[in-house]
Write a protein that holds these residues in place. Structure first.
Motif, short mmCIF file in Angstrom:
data_model
loop_
_atom_site.label_atom_id
_atom_site.label_comp_id
_atom_site.label_asym_id
_atom_site.label_seq_id
_atom_site.Cartn_x
_atom_site.Cartn_y
_atom_site.Cartn_z
N ASN A 1 -7.61 13.12 -31.81
CA ASN A 1 -8.38 11.68 -32.58
C ASN A 1 -8.41 11.49 -34.05
O ASN A 1 -8.87 11.32 -34.40
CB ASN A 1 -10.04 11.70 -31.83
CG ASN A 1 -10.19 10.33 -32.20
OD1 ASN A 1 -9.89 9.30 -32.27
ND2 ASN A 1 -11.46 10.81 -32.62
N ARG A 2 -6.87 11.94 -34.63
CA ARG A 2 -6.60 11.67 -36.12
C ARG A 2 -5.82 10.77 -36.20
O ARG A 2 -6.17 10.34 -37.51
CB ARG A 2 -6.01 13.61 -37.04
CG ARG A 2 -7.74 14.20 -36.86
CD ARG A 2 -7.13 15.74 -37.72
NE ARG A 2 -6.20 15.51 -38.32
CZ ARG A 2 -7.74 15.75 -39.39
NH1 ARG A 2 -8.88 15.23 -39.42
NH2 ARG A 2 -6.93 15.86 -40.93
N GLY B 1 -7.72 2.32 -42.32
CA GLY B 1 -7.81 3.26 -40.71
C GLY B 1 -7.39 2.74 -40.15
O GLY B 1 -7.78 0.58 -40.28
N TYR B 2 -7.71 3.43 -38.12
CA TYR B 2 -7.53 1.74 -37.45
C TYR B 2 -9.35 2.45 -36.49
O TYR B 2 -8.96 3.34 -36.06
CB TYR B 2 -6.63 2.22 -36.35
CG TYR B 2 -6.77 1.06 -35.24
CD1 TYR B 2 -6.96 -0.25 -35.30
CD2 TYR B 2 -6.96 1.81 -33.69
CE1 TYR B 2 -7.07 -1.40 -34.03
CE2 TYR B 2 -7.29 0.42 -32.98
CZ TYR B 2 -7.14 -0.90 -33.23
OH TYR B 2 -7.24 -1.51 -32.10
N PRO C 1 -4.75 6.37 -39.70
CA PRO C 1 -5.60 7.51 -39.41
C PRO C 1 -7.06 6.32 -38.22
O PRO C 1 -7.02 5.47 -38.71
CB PRO C 1 -6.34 7.14 -41.04
CG PRO C 1 -5.39 7.06 -41.64
CD PRO C 1 -4.17 6.62 -40.97
N SER C 2 -7.56 7.83 -37.67
CA SER C 2 -9.02 7.42 -36.68
C SER C 2 -9.88 8.67 -36.12
O SER C 2 -9.37 9.57 -37.28
CB SER C 2 -8.19 6.99 -36.13
OG SER C 2 -8.02 7.53 -34.67
N GLY C 3 -10.70 7.79 -35.90
CA GLY C 3 -11.59 9.02 -35.91
C GLY C 3 -11.91 10.43 -36.73
O GLY C 3 -12.81 9.48 -37.49
N ILE D 1 -11.62 8.67 -40.24
CA ILE D 1 -11.80 7.50 -40.82
C ILE D 1 -13.84 8.12 -41.40
O ILE D 1 -13.77 7.96 -42.42
CB ILE D 1 -12.55 6.53 -39.97
CG1 ILE D 1 -10.64 6.05 -39.60
CG2 ILE D 1 -13.58 5.60 -39.99
CD1 ILE D 1 -10.72 5.05 -38.30
N GLN D 2 -13.96 8.83 -40.43
CA GLN D 2 -15.19 9.54 -40.49
C GLN D 2 -15.48 10.57 -42.13
O GLN D 2 -16.71 10.51 -42.62
CB GLN D 2 -15.71 10.60 -39.33
CG GLN D 2 -16.25 9.72 -38.20
CD GLN D 2 -16.84 10.53 -37.12
OE1 GLN D 2 -17.43 11.78 -37.27
NE2 GLN D 2 -17.56 9.90 -35.25
#
Length: 285
Positions: free
Chosen positions: A127-128, A204-205, A136-138, A141-142
């Protein structure tokens, strides 16, 4: 996802061998012969993996890897160093300076392919990285949102880019066409961000047809206007000439709107923000 690899390789023979192998696997391949050109292409096109020669005409591969790791927008990209020979000290130096992997010539192109493919699979499963856009995701993004929370009076702006009315497009054209639409949006945004050469921007998405951009708040208004204008032109290119002319999509006797781009912007002045949840809620509107 169409996996995307950039080869920053000065040796034409090695570059051609790798390009042929990755292309045969169905991957998109871009090429650069110098470090400077490769850095520019990486920030502009955001490939999922970059293979870098340790010896380049203008700089060594370690410098390229170190520079790409220093740019927020490219920090997540998988980097492999390709050496002319198996030098143990050079291998350790490359890995210490930010490369994910190191392989020496003579190399087996099948091994290079497998290493890249396995690395991208791990990034997607953890989940990266988003499997559709390659962004970039998950967790990544955090990490960026937590960085903003530590700078409550900073000069940042957070943008949420939502592609509206993409569901009717999916229903008519299919999921793969809609995924291509989203990938093209990601390329459009990445290219706009690379134009100003600001290295701490982030893209990011989030999912659900939503992208996230972090940039300088003074730059946000012009960036928003540029993206809206670009989407108006490039977004409509996904539709037929008739649909563009009538400005709607025919669905079982009904008229569905064409996709459009909605951008919401928040800055520290819209806070205070106490946690990621409050930041996300403000961004959602």
């Amino acid at each position: 996802m169409e996996e995307h690899v950039l080869l920053i390789v000065s040796n034409g023979s090695s570059r051609n061998v790798l390009k042929e192998r990755f292309t045969r696997e169905g991957m998109r391949v871009d090429e650069a012969e110098t470090g400077g050109e490769g850095i520019t292409m990486t920030t502009r096109f955001l490939p999922q993996a970059v293979i870098i020669s340790t010896t380049l005409p203008d700089m060594n591969g370690d410098e390229v890897a170190q520079h790409l790791r220093s740019i927020t927008r490219t920090r997540h990209i998988y980097l492999m160093l390709l050496a002319d020979e198996n030098v143990h000290r050079e291998r350790l130096s490359s890995l210490e300076l930010g490369a994910d992997d190191f392989i020496a010539s003579p190399f087996d192109p099948d091994e290079v392919l497998l290493r890249v493919r396995n690395a991208l699979r791990r990034a997607n499963s953890s989940n990266r990285m988003d499997p559709i856009t390659g962004l970039p995701s998950g967790g990544l993004i955090q990490e960026q949102l937590r960085r903003l929370l530590k700078d409550p009076s900073g000069e940042w702006a957070l943008l949420r880019l939502h592609v509206t009315a993409l569901d009717p497009y999916r229903e008519v054209y299919g999921f793969e066409a809609a995924n291509t639409f989203l990938r093209n949006v990601s390329h459009m945004v990445a290219e706009a961000l690379s134009a100003d050469k600001v290295e701490d921007d982030f893209l990011g998405y989030i999912g659900n047809d939503d992208f996230i951009v972090i940039t300088h708040k003074n730059r946000a208004p012009s960036l928003k206007a540029e993206l809206m204008e670009e989407f108006e032109d490039k977004g409509k290119a996904h539709y037929s000439a008739e649909e563009r002319k009538q400005e709607y999509l025919a669905m079982e006797g009904e008229k569905a709107p064409l996709a459009s781009l909605h951008i919401r912007r928040i800055t520290p002045e819209d806070g205070p923000f106490y946690d990621i949840r409050s930041l996300s809620e403000a961004l959602a509107g």
